[in-house]
Enzyme design. Sequence first.
Site, PDB file in Angstrom:
ATOM      1  N   ASP A  92       1.457  -1.012  -0.170  1.00 29.87           N
ATOM      2  CA  ASP A  92      -0.116   0.190  -0.341  1.00 29.87           C
ATOM      3  C   ASP A  92       0.616   1.050   0.125  1.00 29.87           C
ATOM      4  O   ASP A  92       2.384   1.076  -0.024  1.00 29.87           O
ATOM      5  CB  ASP A  92      -0.349  -0.133   0.942  1.00 29.87           C
ATOM      6  CG  ASP A  92      -2.303  -0.022   0.932  1.00 29.87           C
ATOM      7  OD1 ASP A  92      -2.594   1.187   0.312  1.00 29.87           O
ATOM      8  OD2 ASP A  92      -3.443   0.154   1.469  1.00 29.87           O
ATOM      9  N   ASP A  97     -10.341   4.177  -3.193  1.00 31.01           N
ATOM     10  CA  ASP A  97     -10.815   2.571  -2.515  1.00 31.01           C
ATOM     11  C   ASP A  97     -12.322   2.498  -3.328  1.00 31.01           C
ATOM     12  O   ASP A  97     -12.968   3.097  -3.572  1.00 31.01           O
ATOM     13  CB  ASP A  97     -10.845   2.832  -0.956  1.00 31.01           C
ATOM     14  CG  ASP A  97      -9.642   1.882  -1.112  1.00 31.01           C
ATOM     15  OD1 ASP A  97      -8.009   3.036  -1.281  1.00 31.01           O
ATOM     16  OD2 ASP A  97      -8.770   2.081   0.471  1.00 31.01           O
TER      17      ASP A  97
END
Length: 386
Positions: free
Chosen positions: A126, A183
Site C-alpha cells: 500500500d 478505494d
Amino acid sequence: MLGKTPPMGWNSWNTFTWDINDELIRGIADKFITEGYRDAGYEYIVIDDCWSLKERDSHGKLVADPKKFPKGIKSLADYVHSKGLKLGIYSCTGTHTCAGHPGSLEHEFSDAAQFAEWEIDFLKYDYCFKPRNISGELLYKRMSLALKNCGRDILFSACNWGEDDVYNWAREAGAHMYRSTHDIRDNWESVKGLALSQLDKTAYTGSFCHNDMDMLVVGMHGASNDDFIGKKGGCTDTQYKTHFALWCMMGSPLMIGFDIRKDHQPTKHILLNRDLIAINQDPESRGAYRIKPEPNWFHSNDVFMLVKTLTNGDIALGFFNLSDADREVPLLFWDIGLPFASGISLSLYDCHQHKELGIFRERFAPKVPAHDCVVVRAKFSLDAGV
Ligand code: GLA
C-alpha cells in the site's frame, strides 16, 4: 512465472477490515473448495491490513497479532497450501500501514525474507504514510527487488491508487498488478465511476502487470463493517453482474470481497461465471478498447461497448448500459475491423445465458436495461452464404 493472467482470489478488507483472524481465513479456504471457487480459478487468499501488532519486536520483525492469529502465519500458510491455494499478506511503502500498523519502509529486504520464511505467496503493498520526499516509484522498485530475491515466488501487488503516474512505471518497477483507482465502495456510483475512469487506460494493462481496478464488492449488499466501504444495502444483483462483467472485460484482477461463507446463490452465480472468467483469463491478456455506439448525439458516455481480442481469434464484446434508462446498444461490425464485403459474419454466444444466439451480419444491437450489460463471445463464421 507469476501474473501471466489477472490474479484471482479473495481479500479480507472489503467486508471485514480490522476484524480478521485465523478461523475466518481457514473458513474461507474451506469454502474455496466446497463452493467451487478454486475450480473456477480463484487461487489467492489475501490477509489485508490489521494482521500485525502495532509494534515490531526487538529484532525489528513484524509480529502477527497473537489474539487474531494465535497459531502464527506459517501455520495458516500451511493450511491454505494444503487446500491447493495460496496465501497473501499486506504491508505498506510507508512507515505505517493505512490503519496504523508498522509499514515496511527501510525494512523492505528483511520483511520480504520474513514473508518468504512464512511461505507467503502474494504481497499487497500500500501507499500510506510514505515520507513526501521519497519517490514512490523507487520504493516499489525496492520491494520488487526484495521479493524477487527472497527465495520464493511472491506475486507483487502494488497499491498506490493510480497516483504519481503509476501507469508509466508499474511494469518497469516489477509489479504484477497495480491499483489504478482510489478505494472501491459498495455502491453503484463507486463501481461505475471506477470503470469509467479506466476506459482510456486499457493500453496500460497486460500480461505480468495488470491494471487493478480494486477488489470486487459483488454480493456484499452492505455487509462491510466499515461505513466508508458501505453498510447501506450496496448494489442490486444486476449492478453486481455489470460490475463483474466490466472487471472481466477490462482485465482487472478478480479479488472477491464478499464473505463466501454465506450462501447467496445470485452472488455465486455471478462470481463463478466461467464464460466471463475465461475472457478475463485469456492467455494474451489484451486490454479491451471502447467503442461509442451510433448515433453519437443520442448516447451519453455511460453507454459503450468494449472489445477484447482473444488469443484463439474470437472476440469478446461487452455492451454496457451504465445509464439510468434502457437502451439499444448497436455495434457495427465495421467498427471492429470487419467489412461486410469480407463475407464474414459473427457467430455469437451469450456469456450470461450460456447459449448460442445465432449468426449475425453487419451489426448486433442488443437492448440493454439500465445498469445492465450483455457480453458475447464472437467467432468468425464463413458460411453465411454471402
Ligand atoms: C488502503 C487500500 C485498501 C486497503 C486499506 C487498508 O485504503 O487502498 O485496499 O488495503 O488501505 O488499510
